[in-house]
Every structure is written in structure tokens, then in C-alpha cells.
Design a protein around this motif. Structure first.
Motif, PDB file in Angstrom:
ATOM      1  N   GLY A 145      13.331  19.851 -54.487  1.00  0.00           N
ATOM      2  CA  GLY A 145      13.866  21.024 -53.382  1.00  0.00           C
ATOM      3  C   GLY A 145      15.122  20.467 -52.774  1.00  0.00           C
ATOM      4  N   VAL A 146      15.137  18.962 -52.823  1.00  0.00           N
ATOM      5  CA  VAL A 146      16.421  18.542 -52.345  1.00  0.00           C
ATOM      6  C   VAL A 146      17.650  18.297 -53.378  1.00  0.00           C
ATOM      7  CG1 VAL A 146      17.584  16.458 -51.658  1.00  0.00           C
ATOM      8  CG2 VAL A 146      15.595  16.910 -50.625  1.00  0.00           C
ATOM      9  N   ARG A 147      17.018  18.306 -54.908  1.00  0.00           N
ATOM     10  CA  ARG A 147      18.096  18.652 -55.856  1.00  0.00           C
ATOM     11  C   ARG A 147      18.557  19.908 -55.950  1.00  0.00           C
ATOM     12  NH1 ARG A 147      13.956  15.071 -57.878  1.00  0.00           N
ATOM     13  NH2 ARG A 147      13.311  16.853 -59.442  1.00  0.00           N
ATOM     14  N   ALA A 148      17.699  20.925 -56.035  1.00  0.00           N
ATOM     15  CA  ALA A 148      17.977  22.072 -55.813  1.00  0.00           C
ATOM     16  C   ALA A 148      18.966  22.674 -54.725  1.00  0.00           C
ATOM     17  CB  ALA A 148      16.683  23.128 -55.825  1.00  0.00           C
ATOM     18  N   ALA A 149      18.623  22.113 -53.649  1.00  0.00           N
ATOM     19  CA  ALA A 149      19.500  22.462 -52.504  1.00  0.00           C
ATOM     20  C   ALA A 149      20.954  21.781 -52.771  1.00  0.00           C
ATOM     21  CB  ALA A 149      18.883  22.153 -51.174  1.00  0.00           C
ATOM     22  N   LEU A 150      21.016  20.601 -53.036  1.00  0.00           N
ATOM     23  CA  LEU A 150      22.400  19.992 -53.183  1.00  0.00           C
ATOM     24  C   LEU A 150      23.263  20.679 -54.495  1.00  0.00           C
ATOM     25  CD1 LEU A 150      21.511  16.420 -52.509  1.00  0.00           C
ATOM     26  CD2 LEU A 150      22.829  17.911 -51.187  1.00  0.00           C
ATOM     27  N   ALA A 151      22.055  21.066 -55.514  1.00  0.00           N
ATOM     28  CA  ALA A 151      22.995  21.705 -56.703  1.00  0.00           C
ATOM     29  C   ALA A 151      23.552  23.046 -56.315  1.00  0.00           C
ATOM     30  CB  ALA A 151      21.790  21.988 -57.782  1.00  0.00           C
ATOM     31  N   SER A 152      22.686  23.829 -55.306  1.00  0.00           N
ATOM     32  CA  SER A 152      23.240  25.116 -54.811  1.00  0.00           C
ATOM     33  C   SER A 152      24.499  24.944 -54.108  1.00  0.00           C
ATOM     34  CB  SER A 152      22.287  25.908 -54.178  1.00  0.00           C
ATOM     35  OG  SER A 152      22.844  26.924 -53.897  1.00  0.00           O
ATOM     36  N   LEU A 153      24.657  24.060 -53.320  1.00  0.00           N
ATOM     37  CA  LEU A 153      25.851  23.938 -52.333  1.00  0.00           C
ATOM     38  C   LEU A 153      27.108  23.366 -53.068  1.00  0.00           C
ATOM     39  CD1 LEU A 153      24.365  21.851 -49.360  1.00  0.00           C
ATOM     40  CD2 LEU A 153      25.060  24.384 -49.514  1.00  0.00           C
ATOM     41  N   ARG A 154      26.792  22.464 -54.544  1.00  0.00           N
ATOM     42  CA  ARG A 154      27.789  22.108 -55.294  1.00  0.00           C
ATOM     43  C   ARG A 154      28.545  23.491 -56.237  1.00  0.00           C
ATOM     44  NH1 ARG A 154      24.045  17.862 -56.445  1.00  0.00           N
ATOM     45  NH2 ARG A 154      24.644  16.158 -55.291  1.00  0.00           N
ATOM     46  N   ARG A 155      27.508  24.268 -56.300  1.00  0.00           N
ATOM     47  CA  ARG A 155      28.197  25.455 -57.221  1.00  0.00           C
ATOM     48  C   ARG A 155      29.023  25.914 -56.176  1.00  0.00           C
ATOM     49  NH1 ARG A 155      23.043  25.522 -59.140  1.00  0.00           N
ATOM     50  NH2 ARG A 155      22.141  27.265 -57.452  1.00  0.00           N
ATOM     51  N   GLY A 156      28.718  26.144 -54.946  1.00  0.00           N
ATOM     52  CA  GLY A 156      29.756  26.773 -53.900  1.00  0.00           C
ATOM     53  C   GLY A 156      30.871  25.896 -53.537  1.00  0.00           C
ATOM     54  N   GLU A 157      31.158  24.576 -54.142  1.00  0.00           N
ATOM     55  CA  GLU A 157      32.042  23.842 -53.820  1.00  0.00           C
ATOM     56  C   GLU A 157      32.197  23.438 -52.424  1.00  0.00           C
ATOM     57  OE1 GLU A 157      35.847  25.442 -55.394  1.00  0.00           O
ATOM     58  OE2 GLU A 157      35.020  25.306 -57.397  1.00  0.00           O
ATOM     59  N   TRP A 158      31.035  23.449 -51.878  1.00  0.00           N
ATOM     60  CA  TRP A 158      31.406  23.138 -50.248  1.00  0.00           C
ATOM     61  C   TRP A 158      30.944  21.543 -50.015  1.00  0.00           C
ATOM     62  CZ3 TRP A 158      28.385  27.612 -51.046  1.00  0.00           C
ATOM     63  CH2 TRP A 158      28.963  28.898 -50.697  1.00  0.00           C
ATOM     64  N   VAL A 159      30.423  20.939 -51.285  1.00  0.00           N
ATOM     65  CA  VAL A 159      30.104  19.529 -51.139  1.00  0.00           C
ATOM     66  C   VAL A 159      30.917  18.440 -51.693  1.00  0.00           C
ATOM     67  CG1 VAL A 159      28.165  17.865 -51.832  1.00  0.00           C
ATOM     68  CG2 VAL A 159      27.533  20.178 -51.312  1.00  0.00           C
TER      69      VAL A 159
END
Length: 944
Positions: free
Chosen positions: A178-192
Motif C-alpha cells: 500500500g505504501v509503495r503504491a501510494a508513493l508511486a501514484s504521487l510520483r506519477r503526478g509529480e507531487w513528490v
């Protein structure tokens, strides 16, 4: 909170993100790193910086034991905002927070209610950010419950157009899907913005240890900590605390040093931190990881399979542990070895094993090693020793005895002590009294290599009392006397040496008698018993002539060289080379090094630095060839004294520090005291009188034979002179020889006579110096006679200064020039100014503050404005130059600490060193100095 070390890159990146967020662009900063690497510390620094910029600070922490509590870290972080919004906050917050004056609306649709809750949280944070920028931290995200991860993912996307910063820390190896998926999603949006944290490098470890200790650590301390911690900051901190708490890391001469057996058990706090990673494994993976920790450097696949016989598919388990980042593969001599990913992980896993399980695993490892063939005696003994009752006693005794013998042959002191102790315990249980004397001998030899003089002496005495053969008894008493001589227990050594001689009464044992003479010569010289030295030399020469014994011949030459050092005989240095070659051919590395020491001591007393350097290099080379690092201590300390005489005072201090560290590490008390004396020599001449006295007090308490005691006393007399305590200096300085460094001793004695206007004593001392028959002594004799003659002594002082400069003794030459200037101040002021200025330049180069001040006073008396001390800024370290510049700009210590990521205490320490090095007393003087240096630099650039 201590300084933030080694994270400049991350802080710079965060400052850029903070500026973006302040302008209305929301960001998520993800700080990733393994346990102890400093994620929480760095995140805390981030939030402190944000708060300084006017951000609202919110914090929540996920905990392993709260992973079943939904939204726990989010509730903790947002509670302050909810309290403020209690009157008009979003109604759906009531689903999460109790005590609100309203109820959450019910829709009957759980998914809808969850969405409305997430939106209410996003709205709450966005509203707060409109009033004041928000910085929110959720620490240890890898432990967060799934609901918290989901809402943080939602919030991370929602803050994109707000002045809100979300900081998340996590361990990649423990982050769930879950943590890995959440961070991957935020990275795709270039927020991280990802900030992966890696361990500190050697420089970072050194800086952190300096911060913890409040002083620059010596290289052995940094090397040990870097090796064991692999740069993980938490591990560095805990190991430093453990070493200090156990007394293995302590102060000597104002410096931190390591004692023998500095490697300690892994601290409980580190075990606790690493436990979580291990507890998360299934039982089979944990068993294989434990086996890796037990097997250490024999952890091949076949050995591990033998230890884990009840675990299926060990190779697959190892692959799983590798993917988890807990085990690594290494190719050693064409064979794959498995090791724990971090040394302390292996130690922590091992420490948690119950004793019975640990013993069984070691027994299995021993069996697996034997099955492989080509058995390494040391490795096998290690496992058998730790297997305890799990190995049949008779077999264990055989293996341990062989392991102790192998370790002693390799000079592996600590290892040999462990094996010999275990073997002795088993021999006692099994009634194998026939093995005890041999095992005691192995224990004594290994204890000596490990720097454990007390244990070595006790083992040699026990072995001697058990010896039935008189030759064996004599040999063991001889070795006991040798240990006691090195430890400074000279009376006990003399008594045991006499017993060794008595044991040989009526026996033909030429070789053993020669060995006894070797120790006797060292003992007699340290007790200043010159008639006994002369008698031993004469007897050895008779033995050599009668039997052709090469060692007897070498010892006779050694003895004659000792007498030469005291001015009572002659010997050609080539004889020493021949003697050393003869001893080395017989495998006597220790005695060959002793011969080099005596020769370089004589050269040092004569001021012959080239000969000193050659002897030091040869002695260190022989010590290293014999794998006996403890034999490097005394040559290194002697070299420090030589560098002092040669005017390389910083090098002298560095060598003294090196000898001090080695001496404490390997238990060489005489070397420790000589290193302390070398430090004191430099310090007293630089005006650090209190520090010099501290070194001498420690040296006397640590080791003091008559010879070294005279050296300590004459330096103590120089300390008293620096304090203008003429009576105290006179009481301290030895009045009669023999002297370890005759020119130094007689020179100080002569200076006291000059100050007391005792011309008869000056004449006697000058005559004694001339009788030594070498140029250094003659030059010092001329100086003393010139001082006593006043204005009529100008010619002698000029001659002495020239001779001392030609001998490569810059401080002595400069002191003589200053004497020459003072003598001609009234009769030839122009010459006096020239000599005083030349002397001042040397004193300033050496940082000889008392003599610099004396030269400046004389110049002022002569009506000349002395040249200011010109110390290039480059002589400050890079860090000190930074601190000096910032302080000169008016910053406080606290502000400098913030700017340079240091603690205020460290800044204060740097500032004290800067004042001392530049001869300044205040921030105002430092500001003036920095401004003048900057102006000079600008002027030079303009001129080019």
C-alpha cells in the motif's frame, strides 16, 4: 539536539521545496532510509526550518504496535487544527475526531462517507494553509495502517495548489504494498520530491564522532566506528556511548584514545532497533539469517545447509533474505560467502539467540567445517569454543589447544587468549595436567600480543611454578621478567630474573643464559645501573669469544652502545647494523627493534636527525614484518621528539598522538609515557604550560623508570621555568647523570645556573657538554658560556647559533640568536635588531608564543615596532576559516552553528582554537584580523 552532519545536500533540496510551497505550490517530500540512518532527525530539522519561515507545524508518528488503529498518525497530526476549527469545521470530521459539537451526516454508503471524510481532511488542511503555510510530518509511514496511507495519498494530491508541505519518512525494506503504491501514484503526478538517505561516509563519521566527543577523534576511533557502523548515525552514537561507558574510549593527554579490547558487545538500543526487522521474518528465514550470523566468515551455502539441516530450500531462503536487504553475497577466493547486510545486524541477531540454540548452531557449524576438509584451526576453534557442552569435551580440548597455538603463531592476541582460556578450563575438568603448562605458555604469549600485561605475567608465573624441568622454569621466569620490565615493574623483574639465573645453576645452558642477559641489559639500563651493564657486556664478550654465539656478540654490542649513550665508551654505528642483522637472522624481531631504539636514542641525543629517521624507518619496518604493531610505539614516540628538535612541531604532536593511540591500543606503558613527554616538550615551548604539566603528570603515573623519569623531570623543570619558578625548576632538574638525552638535561641545568649567576656551575656544565664530544653538545656549551659572559659573550653566541642552525635545530638556533641580540642591545643596537627579527620569524613559524613575546619585548625596548604575527589564513582548517569569517561578520555562535550545521558547543571549540592559533583574545580582534587578511588578499590580486 546535536548538529546535523553530512546532510547538506538534503537540506539545500528542502530549502528549494520550502520556497516553492511558500509561493503556493504544495509538495510531498518522501525521506527514505533504513533504520538508524537519521530520517526522523532530518525530518525534524526540516520542520524546524519551516517553522522559522512562518509555517504551521503538525506532526504525527506511525507505530508498529498501533498498526491496527485506523488513522492514528493522521489524528495525531491534525488534532491541533481540529481543535481550532471546532465551531465551523467540516461536519464529516466527526467521523474521526470525538468531542466535536456536531455529528457526522449518515448516508448509508460506506464508500461515500469515506470519500467525504477524506475531502473534509483535505479541506481542513487547505483552510489552515490559507491562513498560514502548513508543514505536516508523518514519521515512519511504513508502519501506518492502510486507512492512514490512503488518506495521506488523497491529501498529497489535494494540496497541489496550496501552501502545504507534507513530509513522509519510511523504510523502503519494510514498506508494504500500500505504501509503495501510494508513493508511486504521487510520483506519477509529480507531487513528490524523493530524498533517499544513505549512511555517512568516513568524513561524516569523523564529524559526528567529533560532535559527540567535543573534540577531533583520532584515526583509530574513526576507523573502528566506520567499520562497525557502516556510517549509520544512530549506530555511531550508540557505540560511542557504549565505548565511553565501558571505559574503552577515554582521554589521555587531552585526546581521545582506545584501550585494548575496544570492540564491545552491540548496544541494547541497537539490538532493539534491529529486532523489528528480524521479527517480521517467518521462522525459516529467521533461522537462516541466524545461521549467517553464527557462521560469519565460513557462511557458504554448504555450511549454512549443514547448520540449518531442518530448514528446506536454504538457497531459496537466502535469495529471499537478499531481496529483503538483510543478506549480501560476496565472492571470496572463488567461493560465494553470505554475510549480514550490516555488521551490527549480524551481532544483534546473534545476541538474541538463547544460549542453548547458539551452542547447537556453533556445534553444527564446526561439523560442517570439518566435512569440507582443509580445516582452518582458528575458525574451527572459534566454533568449538562457543559450542560449549554441545561438543564432546576431549575433542573440544584438542581443537581449542590447536587453535590457541595457531593464534599465538599469528600474533592474534585476543583470539589466542580466548582459545587458551577455554582449553585450560577443559584441561582442568578432564584432569589433563600434562597440557596445562603448555596452555599457560600459549595464554601468556597471546596476552602479551593483546596488550594484557597483568594476565600475561600471571600466566608466566603459573607456568613457571608448574615446570619440573629447570630449563623450562628458567625460560618462563625470564619471560615473566620481560613482561614486568615492559610494564615498569622493575623490582619484580629483577627478582624473577635472579630466580631464572638460579634455576640454571650447574647446568650447561649457554643459549638460555644469553637470553637472560638480553633482558638483564634492558633492565639495568632502565635502572641506570651502568656498572651492571658493563659487567654484563664483559661477560657476553667472553661467551661470544668462547662459543661463537652470535646473539652474545650482538648483545655485547648493544651494551656498549648503551654505554656510549652515557659517554662512557665508543662504538661505531656500523657495529649496530651488524648486530641487528645477526639478531634478525635468528628471528629476534623484538630485540632487533630494541637495538634500533637504542641507536636512534643515541643519535637523538647527538642531534643527528638523519640517523634518527633511518633508525625509525628500520624499526617500524621490522615491527611490521614481524606483525607486531606494539613494537611501533617507541620508535614513533622517539620520532616525535626528533621532529620537535628539527622544528617540525606540528609533525611532532601528530607523531606523539599516533604513538599515544598505539600505546593505549596495545598496552605499551613505556611508549605511552614517552609519547606524553614528547607532547609536553612541544606544549611547554608553545606556552601551553598547563597542558604540558597534565601530560607529565599522566606520564609519571603511567610508567616511570629511572631513565625515563629523568627525562620527565627535566621537562617538568622547563615547565617550572616557564612559570618563572626558579626554585621549583632547580629542585626538579637532575643534578647528575646518566641522562637519556644528555644535551637536553645539561642544557636546562646550565640555563638554571645562568639565571642564578652561578658561573662556576656554568663552567662545570659546559665542560661536561664538551666532554661528550659531538657538535650539538659543543654548541650548547658555547651558548651557556656566552650567556654567562654577558656583552662579552656575543662571539660565542654567534658561533653557537651558526652551529645549531647547521645541525638543523631551528628553535635552538633562534633562541641563541635572541640571546645574541639581548647581549648586544646596548653596544650594537642595529645588530641586535637584526638578530631579534630573525629569531622572531622562527618563533612565529613554530608558534613558540613565549619566545615570540620575549623577542617582541626586546624589539620594543630597542625602539623598533615588531612585525605583527603573519599567519596565513590557510593555516586554519577549512572549517575554522568558515567559523572565523562568520564570527567576523557579527554572527553569534548559535547563528554560526545553524549556518554550518554544527552544534553551538562545536563552534565554541573551533573559536577557542582559532584564538589560540592566531594569538587573538576577542571577537573584535578576530574581526579586525579577517578584515586585514581580506584587504591584503584584494591588494595582492589588484597588483597582479
Amino acid at each position: 539536539m546535536g548538529a546535523l552532519i553530512g546532510r547538506r545536500r538534503e537540506v539545500v533540496a528542502f530549502e528549494e521545496v520550502l520556497a516553492e510551497v511558500a509561493s503556493g505550490v504544495g509538495r510531498v517530500v518522501a525521506v527514505a532510509g533504513e533504520p538508524g540512518v537519521g530520517k526522523s532527525r532530518l525530518a525534524g530539522e526540516f520542520l524546524a526550518r519551516a517553522e522559522e519561515r512562518g509555517f504551521r507545524r503538525l506532526c504525527g508518528t506511525a507505530c508498529a504496535y498501533q498498526s491496527d488503529l485506523s488513522y492514528a498518525p493522521v489524528v495525531e497530526a491534525l488534532r491541533p487544527l481540529v481543535r481550532e476549527a471546532a465551531a465551523d469545521g467540516p461536519p464529516d470530521l466527526a467521523r474521526l475526531f470525538g468531542g466535536l459539537p456536531w455529528s457526522a451526516p449518515r448516508s448509508g454508503d460506506a464508500a461515500l462517507e469515506r470519500t467525504r471524510l477524506f475531502e473534509a481532511i483535505a479541506s481542513l488542511v487547505a483552510g489552515a494553509a490559507e491562513r498560514r503555510p502548513v508543514a505536516m510530518l508523518v514519521d515512519d509511514l511504513h508502519w501506518a495502517d492502510p486507512s492512514s496511507v490512503d488518506v495521506l495519498h488523497y491529501l498529497g494530491r489535494a494540496i497541489a495548489r496550496t501552501s502545504c508541505l507534507l513530509v513522509l519518512t519510511y523504510r523502503p525494506s519494510e514498506a508494504g504494498a500500500g505504501v509503495r503504491a501510494a508513493l508511486a501514484s504521487l510520483r506519477r503526478g509529480e507531487w513528490v520530491v524523493d530524498l533517499p538517505l544513505r549512511p555517512l561516509g568516513p568524513e561524516g563519521v569523523a564529524a559526528m564522532v567529533a560532535e559527540l566527543l567535543g573534540d577531533s577523534p583520532p584515526a583509530p576511533v574513526v576507523d573502528l566506528l566506520a567499520d562497525r557502523t557502516r556510517g549509520v548515525p544512530l549506530f555511531v552514537r550508540e557505540l560511542v556511548r557504549a565505548l565511553r561507558g565501558s571505559g574503552r574510549l577515554f582521554r589521555s593527554a587531552g585526546r581521545w584514545v582506545l584501550g585494548p579490547d575496544a570492540v564491545d558487545a552491540v548496544p541494547a538500543s541497537v539490538v532493539e532497533l534491529l529486532r523489528d526487522r528480524v521479527d517480521g521474518l517467518d521462522s525459516a528465514d529467521r533461522a537462516v539469517l541466524e545461521a549467517v550470523g553464527v557462521c560469519a566468515d565460513v557462511a557458504t551455502l554448504d555450511v549454512l545447509a549443514g547448520v540449518c539441516a531442518d530448514v528446506p530450500e536454504v538457497a531459496d531462503r537466502l535469495a529471499s533474505l537478499r531481496l529483503a536487504g538483510l543478506v549480501v553475497e560476496e565472492l571470496v577466493d572463488g567461493e560465494v560467502l553470505y554475510r549480514a547486510a550490516h555488521p551490527l545486524l549480524a551481532e544483534a541477531v546473534y545476541a538474541r539467540l538463547p544460549p542453548s540454540v547458539r551452542q547447537a548452531r556453533h556445534a553444527a557449524a564446526a561439523d560442517a567445517i570439518v566435512r569440507r576438509g582443509h580445516v582452518d584451526a582458528s575458525r574451527l576453534a572459534h566454533h568449538v569454543g562457543r559450542a560449549g557442552a554441545a561438543v564432546e569435551p576431549a575433542r573440544a580440548l584438542e581443537v581449542l589447544a590447536r587453535g590457541a597455538e595457531h593464534a599465538a603463531a599469528r600474533r592474534a592476541g585476543t583470539e589466542g587468549v580466548q582459545h587458551a582460556r577455554s582449553a585450560l578450563a577443559l584441561a582442568g575438568r578432564l584432569g589433563r595436567d600434562d597440557l596445562v603448562p603448555w596452555l599457560l605458555t600459549l595464554l601468556a604469549e597471546s596476552a602479551s600480543f593483546a596488550g594484557r600485561a597483568e594476565e600475561a605475567a600471571a600466566a608466566w608465573w603459573d607456568a613457571a611454578t608448574r615446570a619440573a624441568d629447570p630449563r623450562e622454569r628458567s625460560h618462563r621466569l625470564l619471560r615473566l621478567a620481560q613482561v614486568e620490565t615492559d610494564a615498569g615493574r622493575l623490582t619484580e623483574a629483577r627478582d624473577h630474573l635472579a630466580q631464572a639465573v638460579e634455576a640454571l645453576r650447574g647446568l650447561d645452558a649457554t643459549g638460555l643464559r644469553v637470553d637472560i642477559a638480553q633482558v638483564a641489559l634492558v633492565l639495568h639500563t632502565r635502572r641506570d645501573e651502568l656498572p651492571a651493564v658493563a659487567a654484563e657486556v664483559a661477560e657476553l664478550e667472553r661467551v661470544a669469544a668462547r662459543s661463537g654465539n652470535r646473539r652474545a656478540s650482538a648483545l655485547a654490542r648493544y651494551g656498549r652502545l648503551e654505554l656510549t649513550g652515557y659517554g662512557t665508551g665508543t662504538v661505531d654505528e656500523s657495529e649496530v647494523d651488524e648486530a641487528i642483522a645477526a639478531v634478525a637472522a635468528d628471528g629476534g624481531a623484538g630485540f632487533a627493534t630494541t637495538l634500533q631504539l637504542i641507536s636512534l636514542g643515541t643519535a637523538l641525543g647527538r642531534g643527528e636527525h638523519a640517523a634518527v629517521a633511518r633508525r625509525v624507518d628500520l624499526a617500524v619496518e621490522q615491527a611490521r614484518a614481524a606483525d607486531l604493531p606494539m613494537l611501533e610505539v617507541l620508535p614513533t614516540a622517539f620520532c616525535g621528539v626528533a621532529q620537535f628538535q628539527a622544528g617540525s612541531w606540528d609533525s611532532a604532536l601528530a607523531l606523539a598522538d599516533k604513538a599515544l593511540a598505539l600505546g593505549h591500543r596495545f598496552g605499551v606503558p613505556r611508549g605511552i609515557s614517552l609519547a606524553l613527554a614528547a607532547r609536553a616538550m612541544v606544549l611547554v615551548h608553545r606556552g601551553d604550560v598547563d597542558d604540558a604539566e597534565t601530560c607529565l603528570t599522566e606520564a609519571s603515573a603511567n610508567y616511570r623508570d629511572r631513565r625515563l623519569g629523568r627525562l620527565i623531570d627535566v621537562i617538568a623543570a622547563q615547565v617550572a621555568l616557564a612559570r618563572r619558578d626558579l626554585a621549583g625548576a632547580t629542585a626538579l632538574v637532575p643534578r647528575t647523570g646518566p641522562y637519556a638525552l644528555p644535551v637536553l638535561h645539561l642544557g636546562v641545568r646550565g640555563e638554571l645556573a645562568v639565571l642564578a649567576r652561578d658561573h662556576d656551575e656554568v663552567g662545570r656544565v659546559a665542560a661536561d657538554l664538551r666532554a661528550l664530544g659531538f657538535p650539538y653538545a659543543a654548541a650548547v656549551a658555547d651558548r651557556l658560556r656566552g650567556l654567562a659572559a654577558g656583552p662579552d659573550g656575543v662571539g660565542l653566541l654567534t658561533k653557537a647559533a651558526t652551529a645549531l642552525e647547521e645541525l638543523g635545530l631551528p628553535f635552538d638556533a633562534a633562541a641563541c640568536r635572541l640571546d645574541r641580540a639581548a647581549a648586544s642591545a646596548k653596544t650594537d643596537p642595529a645588530a641586535a635588531v637584526a638578530f631579534a627579527n630573525r629569531a622572531l620569524a622562527t618563533f612565529d613559524d613554530l608558534d613558540a608564543a613565549p619566545k615570540s613575546a620575549e623577542a617582541r619585548r626586546l624589539l620594543r625596548d630597542l625602539g623598533v615596532r615588531p612585525k605583527p604575527k603573519d599567519r596565513p589564513a590557510g593555516e586554519l582548517s577549512a572549517r575554522e576559516a568558515e567559523v572565523a569569517w562568520l564570527v567576523a561578520q557579527g554572527l553569534s555562535n548559535a547563528a554560526v552553528a545553524r549556518r554550518l550545521f554544527l552544534s553551538p558547543r562545536t563552534v565554541t571549540t573551533h573559536l577557542e582554537k582559532i584564538y589560540r592559533r592566531l594569538g587573538l583574545r576577542s571577537r573584535r580582534e578576530l574581526a579586525r584580523y579577517v578584515a586585514e587578511r581580506a584587504a591584503d588578499t584584494q591588494s595582492r590580486r589588484a597588483g597582479t
